[in-house]
Design a protein around this motif. Sequence first.
Motif, PDB file in Angstrom:
ATOM      1  N   ASP A  48     -37.038 -10.253  32.764  1.00  0.00           N
ATOM      2  CA  ASP A  48     -37.328 -10.337  31.329  1.00  0.00           C
ATOM      3  C   ASP A  48     -38.506 -11.264  31.082  1.00  0.00           C
ATOM      4  O   ASP A  48     -38.788 -12.160  31.879  1.00  0.00           O
ATOM      5  CB  ASP A  48     -36.127 -10.906  30.568  1.00  0.00           C
ATOM      6  CG  ASP A  48     -35.036  -9.882  30.336  1.00  0.00           C
ATOM      7  OD1 ASP A  48     -35.286  -8.673  30.475  1.00  0.00           O
ATOM      8  OD2 ASP A  48     -33.910 -10.300  29.996  1.00  0.00           O
ATOM      9  N   GLU A  49     -39.170 -11.033  29.953  1.00  0.00           N
ATOM     10  CA  GLU A  49     -40.219 -11.921  29.447  1.00  0.00           C
ATOM     11  C   GLU A  49     -41.452 -12.026  30.345  1.00  0.00           C
ATOM     12  O   GLU A  49     -42.168 -13.022  30.292  1.00  0.00           O
ATOM     13  CB  GLU A  49     -39.655 -13.331  29.182  1.00  0.00           C
ATOM     14  CG  GLU A  49     -38.519 -13.372  28.188  1.00  0.00           C
ATOM     15  CD  GLU A  49     -38.941 -12.977  26.773  1.00  0.00           C
ATOM     16  OE1 GLU A  49     -40.064 -13.314  26.368  1.00  0.00           O
ATOM     17  OE2 GLU A  49     -38.134 -12.329  26.096  1.00  0.00           O
ATOM     18  N   PHE A  50     -41.695 -11.013  31.180  1.00  0.00           N
ATOM     19  CA  PHE A  50     -42.876 -11.055  32.046  1.00  0.00           C
ATOM     20  C   PHE A  50     -44.123 -11.018  31.167  1.00  0.00           C
ATOM     21  O   PHE A  50     -44.225 -10.208  30.254  1.00  0.00           O
ATOM     22  CB  PHE A  50     -42.867  -9.873  33.017  1.00  0.00           C
ATOM     23  CG  PHE A  50     -43.790 -10.061  34.176  1.00  0.00           C
ATOM     24  CD1 PHE A  50     -43.404 -10.823  35.263  1.00  0.00           C
ATOM     25  CD2 PHE A  50     -45.053  -9.505  34.172  1.00  0.00           C
ATOM     26  CE1 PHE A  50     -44.258 -11.018  36.335  1.00  0.00           C
ATOM     27  CE2 PHE A  50     -45.910  -9.695  35.234  1.00  0.00           C
ATOM     28  CZ  PHE A  50     -45.511 -10.446  36.314  1.00  0.00           C
ATOM     29  N   ARG A  51     -45.055 -11.916  31.442  1.00  0.00           N
ATOM     30  CA  ARG A  51     -46.258 -12.056  30.614  1.00  0.00           C
ATOM     31  C   ARG A  51     -47.507 -12.167  31.472  1.00  0.00           C
ATOM     32  O   ARG A  51     -47.449 -12.074  32.680  1.00  0.00           O
ATOM     33  CB  ARG A  51     -46.116 -13.302  29.728  1.00  0.00           C
ATOM     34  CG  ARG A  51     -44.924 -13.206  28.809  1.00  0.00           C
ATOM     35  CD  ARG A  51     -44.654 -14.479  28.106  1.00  0.00           C
ATOM     36  NE  ARG A  51     -43.383 -14.347  27.419  1.00  0.00           N
ATOM     37  CZ  ARG A  51     -43.114 -14.895  26.273  1.00  0.00           C
ATOM     38  NH1 ARG A  51     -43.997 -15.631  25.657  1.00  0.00           N
ATOM     39  NH2 ARG A  51     -41.942 -14.730  25.717  1.00  0.00           N
ATOM     40  N   GLU A  52     -48.614 -12.446  30.828  1.00  0.00           N
ATOM     41  CA  GLU A  52     -49.891 -12.556  31.537  1.00  0.00           C
ATOM     42  C   GLU A  52     -50.058 -13.890  32.252  1.00  0.00           C
ATOM     43  O   GLU A  52     -51.053 -14.125  32.896  1.00  0.00           O
ATOM     44  CB  GLU A  52     -51.068 -12.296  30.593  1.00  0.00           C
ATOM     45  CG  GLU A  52     -51.196 -13.269  29.441  1.00  0.00           C
ATOM     46  CD  GLU A  52     -50.228 -13.008  28.302  1.00  0.00           C
ATOM     47  OE1 GLU A  52     -50.085 -13.914  27.457  1.00  0.00           O
ATOM     48  OE2 GLU A  52     -49.626 -11.944  28.237  1.00  0.00           O
ATOM     49  N   ASN A  54     -47.127 -16.408  34.278  1.00  0.00           N
ATOM     50  CA  ASN A  54     -45.703 -16.644  34.525  1.00  0.00           C
ATOM     51  C   ASN A  54     -45.556 -17.844  35.449  1.00  0.00           C
ATOM     52  O   ASN A  54     -45.789 -17.736  36.652  1.00  0.00           O
ATOM     53  CB  ASN A  54     -45.075 -15.402  35.151  1.00  0.00           C
ATOM     54  CG  ASN A  54     -45.238 -14.200  34.238  1.00  0.00           C
ATOM     55  OD1 ASN A  54     -44.547 -14.062  33.259  1.00  0.00           O
ATOM     56  ND2 ASN A  54     -46.204 -13.345  34.568  1.00  0.00           N
ATOM     57  N   TYR A 109     -42.605 -20.886  31.934  1.00  0.00           N
ATOM     58  CA  TYR A 109     -43.236 -20.005  30.955  1.00  0.00           C
ATOM     59  C   TYR A 109     -43.243 -18.600  31.537  1.00  0.00           C
ATOM     60  O   TYR A 109     -43.602 -18.401  32.690  1.00  0.00           O
ATOM     61  CB  TYR A 109     -44.681 -20.439  30.667  1.00  0.00           C
ATOM     62  CG  TYR A 109     -45.427 -19.443  29.802  1.00  0.00           C
ATOM     63  CD1 TYR A 109     -45.263 -19.448  28.420  1.00  0.00           C
ATOM     64  CD2 TYR A 109     -46.238 -18.484  30.367  1.00  0.00           C
ATOM     65  CE1 TYR A 109     -45.919 -18.519  27.629  1.00  0.00           C
ATOM     66  CE2 TYR A 109     -46.904 -17.554  29.573  1.00  0.00           C
ATOM     67  CZ  TYR A 109     -46.741 -17.575  28.207  1.00  0.00           C
ATOM     68  OH  TYR A 109     -47.379 -16.664  27.418  1.00  0.00           O
ATOM     69  N   GLY A 110     -42.836 -17.625  30.744  1.00  0.00           N
ATOM     70  CA  GLY A 110     -42.961 -16.231  31.151  1.00  0.00           C
ATOM     71  C   GLY A 110     -41.731 -15.670  31.832  1.00  0.00           C
ATOM     72  O   GLY A 110     -40.604 -15.962  31.459  1.00  0.00           O
ATOM     73  N   GLY A 111     -41.985 -14.853  32.863  1.00  0.00           N
ATOM     74  CA  GLY A 111     -40.975 -14.010  33.470  1.00  0.00           C
ATOM     75  C   GLY A 111     -39.850 -14.726  34.179  1.00  0.00           C
ATOM     76  O   GLY A 111     -40.072 -15.666  34.934  1.00  0.00           O
TER      77      GLY A 111
END
Length: 124
Positions: A48-52, A54, A109-111
């Motif tokens: 979940d929440e994977f972003r540019e 991580n 932060y992120g995934g």
Amino acid sequence: MKCMSEFHDGYFMGIDLRQEGVAQLFLRDLDGHDFCLFLRDLKRLICDEFREGNIILDIQVFCGEEPPIDTLAWLYSVDSTDELPTYLLEQIGKIASGAMTLVLLSASYGGVLAAVCETCELDR
């Protein structure tokens, strides 16, 4: 629980699920070295929440000990306050006995990722 502390503040770069039953997690440490964490004989995975960008808080590996119930409940979409279904109790037993492995990647932060697999292996 084994903590892969060398990846604290490193990066979760991506995931490859093309090979059946295998997840490859692409990681980068703070020194810029790339690694691949292979999750073999994959039974269940959630990311979940994977972003540019991580940033890894930590990676925990549970095998041969009692796993965290709340993590498994999230992974299997079960309310941890309810009575746990038989299949989940069986997975808990397999992880506690060392027959299966739970991998938990937590993020600053992120995934975030959780997976149940037979083995995990870090390729440096």
